[in-house]
Enzyme design. Structure first.
Site, PDB file in Angstrom:
ATOM      1  N   LYS A   1       0.824  -1.193   0.000  1.00  0.00           N
ATOM      2  CA  LYS A   1       0.000   0.000   0.000  1.00  0.00           C
ATOM      3  C   LYS A   1       0.862   1.248   0.000  1.00  0.00           C
ATOM      4  CE  LYS A   1      -3.093  -2.494   3.077  1.00  0.00           C
ATOM      5  NZ  LYS A   1      -3.377  -2.687   4.502  1.00  0.00           N
ATOM      6  N   GLY A   2       2.123   1.078   0.353  1.00  0.00           N
ATOM      7  CA  GLY A   2       2.991   2.217   0.666  1.00  0.00           C
ATOM      8  C   GLY A   2       3.200   3.223  -0.456  1.00  0.00           C
TER       9      GLY A   2
ATOM     10  N   GLU B   1       7.697   2.311  -6.198  1.00  0.00           N
ATOM     11  CA  GLU B   1       7.842   1.797  -4.830  1.00  0.00           C
ATOM     12  C   GLU B   1       7.971   2.951  -3.839  1.00  0.00           C
ATOM     13  OE1 GLU B   1       7.565  -0.197  -2.580  1.00  0.00           O
ATOM     14  OE2 GLU B   1       8.393  -2.179  -2.933  1.00  0.00           O
TER      15      GLU B   1
ATOM     16  N   ASP C   1      14.628  -1.487   0.643  1.00  0.00           N
ATOM     17  CA  ASP C   1      15.417  -1.844   1.812  1.00  0.00           C
ATOM     18  C   ASP C   1      16.400  -2.937   1.367  1.00  0.00           C
ATOM     19  OD1 ASP C   1      16.048  -1.937   4.530  1.00  0.00           O
ATOM     20  OD2 ASP C   1      14.436  -3.306   5.006  1.00  0.00           O
TER      21      ASP C   1
ATOM     22  N   LYS D   1      17.392   2.815   1.009  1.00  0.00           N
ATOM     23  CA  LYS D   1      18.370   2.559   2.086  1.00  0.00           C
ATOM     24  C   LYS D   1      19.442   1.627   1.532  1.00  0.00           C
ATOM     25  CE  LYS D   1      15.013   2.229   5.887  1.00  0.00           C
ATOM     26  NZ  LYS D   1      14.417   1.244   6.821  1.00  0.00           N
TER      27      LYS D   1
ATOM     28  N   PHE E   1      14.341   3.215  10.608  1.00  0.00           N
ATOM     29  CA  PHE E   1      12.958   2.915  10.274  1.00  0.00           C
ATOM     30  C   PHE E   1      12.170   4.220  10.205  1.00  0.00           C
ATOM     31  CE2 PHE E   1       8.659   1.399  10.610  1.00  0.00           C
ATOM     32  CZ  PHE E   1       8.701   0.235   9.861  1.00  0.00           C
TER      33      PHE E   1
ATOM     34  N   ASP F   1       4.061   3.021   6.481  1.00  0.00           N
ATOM     35  CA  ASP F   1       3.461   2.738   7.788  1.00  0.00           C
ATOM     36  C   ASP F   1       4.399   2.082   8.788  1.00  0.00           C
ATOM     37  OD1 ASP F   1       3.577   0.171   6.374  1.00  0.00           O
ATOM     38  OD2 ASP F   1       2.343  -0.585   8.009  1.00  0.00           O
TER      39      ASP F   1
END
Ligand code: IMP
Ligand code: MG
Length: 179
Positions: free
Chosen positions: A42-43, A98, A102, A130, A151, A158
């Site tokens: 969902k990001g 996206e 990560d 990252k 984070f 989220d």
């Protein structure tokens, strides 16, 4: 919600300015073509909504939802497609959108999966990256911001399904994680 925030890493203004720059870059690169943006749910939802309005070439959109097997904090690279694309991407110029890369394992899986569906071209854009944490070998074509290994939440991203509606990117106070 705001008392959970430790530090704002990327302000609303900085996000808006960078999205405009990326939109211009993409508009030049895809001049005379049509582009199909595929948001990874969902990001990427918030980022893609802003990005598509900053691009001047004709855009179509679709979404995919993927979940990674493994522990909740570490992706394993084995990905299950929870919601597949609605339409074929064969012969189309496709861009995977996206929120954050990560380890890159999820994106690597999606890239290989989409490649097999024979798009005309396939690129990757990620709002955040990252690079310190990378495990998969993937080429990201467009990056919004490189961030340290911390984070973060906000602007669609989220923690435990919360904080997606923050208009900036921020870190959370440590006590939030122990609640
Ligand atoms: P990976 O690249 O396969 O390790 O997984 C990337 C996904 O993990 C992202 O699309 C996010 O959903 C999630 N993720 C990675 N880092 C963060 C973070 O700092 N905050 C929130 N979600 C994150
Ligand atoms: Mg994600």
């Amino acid at each position: 919600m705001n008392h959970d925030i430790k530090e704002i890493l990327i302000s609303q203004e900085a996000l808006a300015a960078r999205v405009q720059e990326l939109g211009q870059e993409i508009s030049e690169k895809y001049k005379g073509k049509e582009l199909l943006m595929i948001g990874v749910l969902k990001g990427a939802n918030v980022f893609m909504s802003d990005l598509m309005r900053a691009v001047s070439v004709p855009i179509q959109i679709d979404f995919i939802a993927a979940s990674s097997y493994g522990s909740s904090t570490e992706s394993s690279g084995v990905v299950r497609i929870v919601k597949d694309l609605d339409y074929s991407i064969e012969g189309k110029h496709v861009m995977i959108v996206e929120d954050i890369i990560d380890t890159g394992l999820t994106l690597k899986y999606l890239y290989d999966n989409f490649s097999a569906r024979k798009p005309s071209s396939l690129s990757i854009i990620s709002l955040l990256d990252k690079p310190e944490r990378r495990k998969a070998d993937i080429k990201v074509d467009y990056t919004g911001f490189i961030i340290p290994d911390e984070f973060i939440v906000g602007y669609g991203i989220d923690y435990a399904e919360k904080y997606r509606n923050l208009p900036f990117v921020a870190t959370l106070k440590p006590e939030v994680y122990s609640k």
